[in-house]
Design an enzyme around this catalytic site. Structure first.
Site, mmCIF file in Angstrom:
data_model
loop_
_atom_site.group_PDB
_atom_site.id
_atom_site.type_symbol
_atom_site.label_atom_id
_atom_site.label_comp_id
_atom_site.label_asym_id
_atom_site.label_seq_id
_atom_site.Cartn_x
_atom_site.Cartn_y
_atom_site.Cartn_z
ATOM 1 N N ASP A 1 38.748 38.167 38.520
ATOM 2 C CA ASP A 1 39.925 37.508 39.155
ATOM 3 C C ASP A 1 39.449 36.588 40.493
ATOM 4 O O ASP A 1 40.270 36.160 41.203
ATOM 5 C CB ASP A 1 41.310 38.151 39.418
ATOM 6 C CG ASP A 1 40.707 39.243 40.276
ATOM 7 O OD1 ASP A 1 40.114 39.570 40.661
ATOM 8 O OD2 ASP A 1 41.853 40.172 40.507
ATOM 9 N N GLU B 1 44.922 35.851 49.932
ATOM 10 C CA GLU B 1 45.527 34.805 49.402
ATOM 11 C C GLU B 1 46.894 34.588 49.490
ATOM 12 O O GLU B 1 47.674 35.518 49.600
ATOM 13 C CB GLU B 1 45.276 34.772 47.731
ATOM 14 C CG GLU B 1 43.635 34.887 47.257
ATOM 15 C CD GLU B 1 43.338 35.356 46.010
ATOM 16 O OE1 GLU B 1 42.271 35.022 45.456
ATOM 17 O OE2 GLU B 1 44.126 36.243 45.594
#
Lengths: 353, 353
Positions: free
Chosen positions: A235, A64
C-alpha cells in the site's frame, strides 16, 4: 448571533470509546453496516472530490492525509505507516480522522481511526470479494497474521460466510495469536507452516503483510484458477506482495486508479495496464467475476472514500449509542468578529478569580 | 515491548487552554517569540517539504489541509474559510492542527488553531514588515477591522513599535470594536470613515477584509511612495483586495510562490510576473526594501511553515506552562500486532464489570 450554546464543541471518540462502541454495536453488525455504508458511497463514486493521498515520506515511514468530500460532508484521515514501530511497542499504523460540514467548514466529529481503519479495511475487502470471489467460496488463506488479520477474517465471515481459514505468517507466534483470537467464533482454522500449505484449496487468498519493501509473498505457482486474491498489504511506493506474473494472469480491480498506480501491486506494471474500478462493478457498469476459472485480484491500498464512509457511520452510531466526549476545539466568541475580545474577556475572568 | 505507559496519549490544547497559555506568556511576548520562531523556520526554508495547501472548495467556502515537514517534525493544519459563517454566529475561519514525530509518525500535539492562526498571521506580517517597511515607520492604516485586526496591531507594536493606528471598516461598529479592544495599550488611534482618510500619512497599509470575491479595497491613488502594503485578506482563488495597478507599481514579496500564484493578490497578474520569496530576504540572498520611495507589498496568504512554527512553539510552551489535557487518541495494544486482541480484552473487562 450565536444561538447554539455549544458551537465550540466537537464530539470526540477516543480509542476506549471506539472499542466500547464497536462492542456495543457488535463486531459482526459493525462490519456489516460499515460495509453497507462503504458500498453505498462506492455506488455514488462520481459525486466525490477525489485526490491521491497527500504523503510525506521519510526514511522511517510515511505520514499521509486522505481528504474527500461528497459536497455535503467533508472527511479526512491522518494516518502513518512506520514498519519499524513495533520494535519499541508502537503501532505500525495509527490514524485519526475528522468529519466536517461543508456548508460551514466546522468539524462535526474527531475520532480515533486506528481501530476504525482496521475495520473499514476489512469491510472494504469483504465488499470487494462479494462481487469478485466465487459465490460458493468457503475457504480463505490469510498470509500475514498481524494486526489486520482477525478483522479480515471477521468481515469475510460476516459478509460472505467464509468459515474455513488457513493461516500463515513467517512468525509462527503471530499465527498462534490470530488463531487464538478467532477461536470460538465458528471458524475451522488451519495453522500452516508455509505459503504453499496455506493456499491449498483456498478460494480466497488474503495477503496482509507489513514489510515496507518489494517482496514476493505470493508466487505465481501459488495461485490456481478461480481464486480471488485480496491483496491488502502492498500500500505504498516500493511495497508490494505479489509476483508480477500473478498480476498478468489476473483481472485487476482497484479503488482509485491514480492512487493505486503509485501505491498498489500494479506499480509493478506499465501505467497503461488495464484495471477495473471497483465502484463500476458495484453499479453494474462493469462485470466483476465472469467465470469460475478467472483469477480476480483486488489490489487494495485504502482510499479516502472508505474513511469517509467510516466517519459518517461512526457519526450516526454515536448519535444512537453515545460513547464520545466533547472537545473545546473551536473558538466561539460571543461576537464572531471579536476573537481578540474573547482573549480580553478571558483575561478579565482570570484576574477576577 | 511498550515501555512508555502513555503511548496512547496526545497532549491537547483546547481553546480555553490556548487563551490561558497566551495570557500566561503574555500577548506581546507570545507574538515576539512566535515571530522569532517563524523567522528561524523561514531562514531554513529549503529543508522543508513544501506543497500548496490541499483545498476542497464549495459554494459556501473552502476547507484546507496545510501539511509540511522539516524531516524531524511534521505538522499540518485544518482550516476552513466560510465568509457567510458570521450570519449564524460562527467564525469565518476556524482551525486546528497537529504536530507529529517523523520518526514514528505519532502525533505529539493536537491543538486549537483559530486563535493560534490569528497570532501567527499577525506575527508573520510583522516579521515581513521588519524587512520591508521603512525603518522609521510609526503609523499603520488597518482596512478591515474584523477578527484579525487587533492581532495585527499588537504584533506590529511588539515587533516594530508601530503606535499610531488609522482604522477603517465598511461597518463602523467593527472599527469601534477594534478601537475599544486596543485602548490602554499606548496606541494613538484614529477611527476613519473612508479608506482615503485611513491611508493618510500611513507608513504601512494593512488590508484584512473578509469577502470572498474580487474586490478593490485599495485603489492605486491610495498608495503613496515609500508605503509598505501588508495584504492579508486576499487568500483564496477569486478573493483579492488590491487594484492591479498597485501590484504593477510594487515590489512583491510572497511566502511560497506556487501557492500565492493561486491564492494571493498576484492571481491578477500573469504567472511570469516577478515576485521575491520572503525567506530569501531573511537569509540575505535578496534585498528587501532598497529605497525610501519604493512601494513594497507583502502578498500574504498564509503558508504551512508558519503553522509548523506555531505548533512547535506551542509544544515548547506547554512543556513549560502546562495548559493541556491528555487525549486517548492512539490505540496502544500491549502487543502491537494484537489490535484485535485489545478489543477482546476490552470486551472481557466490560463483561466482568
Amino acid at each position: 448571533m450565536n444561538t447554539d450554546p455549544k458551537l465550540n464543541v466537537v464530539p470526540f471518540v477516543s480509542v476506549d470509546h471506539m472499542m466500547k462502541l464497536v462492542l456495543k454495536v457488535g463486531i459482526d453488525r459493525f462490519l456489516t453496516d460499515l460495509a453497507a455504508t462503504i458500498e453505498e458511497d462506492f455506488r455514488r463514486w462520481p459525486v466525490f472530490d477525489k485526490t491521491p493521498r497527500v504523503a510525506s515520506h521519510s526514511q522511517e515511514g510515511v505520514i499521509e492525509l486522505m481528504p474527500t468530500s461528497d459536497g455535503t460532508l467533508y472527511g479526512f484521515k491522518y494516518v502513518n505507516g512506520h514498519p519499524k514501530n513495533t520494535r519499541d511497542g508502537r503501532q505500525t499504523v495509527t490514524a485519526f480522522g475528522v468529519l466536517s460540514d461543508v456548508g460551514n467548514g466546522y468539524p462535526m466529529l474527531l475520532t480515533e481511526m486506528t481501530i476504525l481503519t482496521a475495520l473499514r479495511t476489512a469491510a472494504t475487502s469483504a465488499v470487494a470479494a462479494k462481487y469478485l470471489a466465487r459465490p460458493n467460496a468457503r475457504t480463505m488463506a490469510i498470509i500475514g497474521n498481524g494486526a489486520q488479520s482477525e478483522f479480515q477474517a471477521r468481515a469475510f465471515k460476516s459478509l460472505l460466510g467464509i468459515d474455513k481459514l488457513r493461516l500463515y505468517d513467517i512468525d509462527a507466534s503471530a499465527t498462534r495469536k490470530c488463531a487464538r483470537n478467532l477461536a470460538g467464533l465458528g471458524f475451522t482454522i488451519e495453522e500452516c507452516t508455509s505459503v504453499e500449505e496455506a493456499v491449498e484449496g483456498a478460494d480466497i487468498i488474503t495477503t496482509v503483510t507489513a514489510d515496507k519493501q518489494y517482496a514476493t509473498i505470493l508466487s505465481d505457482n501459488h495461485v490456481g484458477p478461480g481464486v480471488h486474491i485480496n491483496a491488502v498489504g502492498g500500500d505504498c511506493p516500493g511495497k508490494t506482495e505479489l509476483s508480477k506474473d500473478i498480476l498478468l494472469r489476473s483481472d485487476i480491480f482497484v479503488e482509485y486508479p491514480p492512487q493505486t498506480r503509485i501505491e498498489g501491486e500494479i506499480q509493478q506494471l506499465p501505467a497503461e495496464h488495464p484495471v477495473i474500478e471497483l465502484w463500476q462493478v458495484m453499479t453494474g457498469e462493469t462485470e466483476g467475476r465472469k467465470s469460475p476459472d478467472q483469477i480476480t485480484l483486488f489490489d487494495s491500498v485504502g482510499f479516502a472514500i472508505e474513511d469517509f464512509s467510516a466517519l459518517r457511520y461512526v457519526r450516526d452510531q454515536i448519535a444512537e449509542h453515545g460513547m464520545f466526549t466533547e472537545l473545546d476545539l473551536l473558538a466561539d466568541p460571543d461576537e464572531p468578529r471579536d476573537l481578540y475580545g474573547m482573549l480580553l474577556r478571558c483575561e478579565k475572568k482570570l484576574e477576577a478569580a
